[in-house]
Design an enzyme around this catalytic site. Structure first.
Site, PDB file in Angstrom:
ATOM      1  CG  ASP A  89     -31.233   5.865   8.748  1.00 43.63           C
ATOM      2  OD1 ASP A  89     -32.425   6.212   9.262  1.00 43.63           O
ATOM      3  OD2 ASP A  89     -30.305   5.521   9.302  1.00 43.63           O
ATOM      4  CG  HIS A 110     -25.878  -6.245  11.114  1.00 45.17           C
ATOM      5  ND1 HIS A 110     -26.277  -7.456  10.895  1.00 45.17           N
ATOM      6  CD2 HIS A 110     -25.323  -5.916  10.026  1.00 45.17           C
ATOM      7  CE1 HIS A 110     -26.132  -7.920   9.569  1.00 45.17           C
ATOM      8  NE2 HIS A 110     -25.235  -6.864   9.035  1.00 45.17           N
ATOM      9  CG  HIS A 170     -24.953   5.963   9.306  1.00 53.35           C
ATOM     10  ND1 HIS A 170     -26.289   5.860   9.506  1.00 53.35           N
ATOM     11  CD2 HIS A 170     -24.296   5.133  10.379  1.00 53.35           C
ATOM     12  CE1 HIS A 170     -26.547   5.173  10.618  1.00 53.35           C
ATOM     13  NE2 HIS A 170     -25.499   4.822  11.241  1.00 53.35           N
ATOM     14  CB  CYS A 195     -29.648  -8.170  14.483  1.00 56.50           C
ATOM     15  SG  CYS A 195     -28.838  -7.901  13.006  1.00 56.50           S
ATOM     16  CB  CYS A 206     -29.736 -10.499  10.461  1.00 58.40           C
ATOM     17  SG  CYS A 206     -27.995 -10.488  10.857  1.00 58.40           S
ATOM     18  CB  THR A 211     -29.188   2.273  17.774  1.00 56.17           C
ATOM     19  OG1 THR A 211     -29.050   2.456  16.553  1.00 56.17           O
ATOM     20  CG2 THR A 211     -28.882   3.775  18.647  1.00 56.17           C
ATOM     21  CG  HIS A 223     -24.680 -10.523  13.083  1.00 55.13           C
ATOM     22  ND1 HIS A 223     -25.765  -9.714  13.233  1.00 55.13           N
ATOM     23  CD2 HIS A 223     -24.032 -10.633  14.194  1.00 55.13           C
ATOM     24  CE1 HIS A 223     -25.431  -9.092  14.454  1.00 55.13           C
ATOM     25  NE2 HIS A 223     -24.616  -9.600  15.235  1.00 55.13           N
ATOM     26  CG  HIS A 281     -24.980   0.202  10.695  1.00 49.29           C
ATOM     27  ND1 HIS A 281     -24.971  -0.627  11.738  1.00 49.29           N
ATOM     28  CD2 HIS A 281     -25.441   1.401  11.109  1.00 49.29           C
ATOM     29  CE1 HIS A 281     -25.385   0.352  12.885  1.00 49.29           C
ATOM     30  NE2 HIS A 281     -25.812   1.603  12.209  1.00 49.29           N
TER      31      HIS A 281
END
Length: 110
Positions: free
Chosen positions: A28, A94, A98, A2, A5, A91, A44, A96
């Site tokens: 971002d 993995h 924000h 990904c 990764c 999207t 991952h 994450h």
């Protein structure tokens, strides 16, 4: 493999704001606020549904470091978002988080 990764391994460049042996935080590419940082585990994990006793130390580290990361970006007030699954807007498969800040946020879906 990904994209996150690959970023964590240094194979894809990013604007890092924090890194240690377990997690990486970077800006971002399509910011939704003046401050928009993504925080990922270096291991991952597809999404929040896949957090287990074996990998939860990564999530613990992320939440321990989020205030430090936010402060390093000049914010103490921020919105923290995690999307889990396509319908929720995830999207990249993995895990994450924000960190969004630098502007007064209005109430809404985000």
């Amino acid at each position: 493999m990904c994209v996150f990764c690959e970023i964590a391994k240094g194979n894809i460049p990013s604007t890092k704001v924090y890194e240690d042996d377990m997690i990486l935080a970077f800006k971002d590419l399509n910011p939704q606020a003046p401050v928009h940082v993504l925080v990922i585990p270096k291991e991952h994990i597809d999404c929040a549904n896949d957090i287990t006793a074996d990998n939860s130390e990564y999530v613990k580290r992320i939440f321990e470091k989020i205030p430090e990361i936010a402060k390093s970006q000049g914010i103490e007030s921020y919105r923290l978002i995690n999307n889990c699954g396509e319908d929720a807007g995830q999207t990249v498969k993995h895990l994450h988080f924000h960190i969004l800040g630098g502007v007064k946020m209005e109430e809404g879906l985000l």
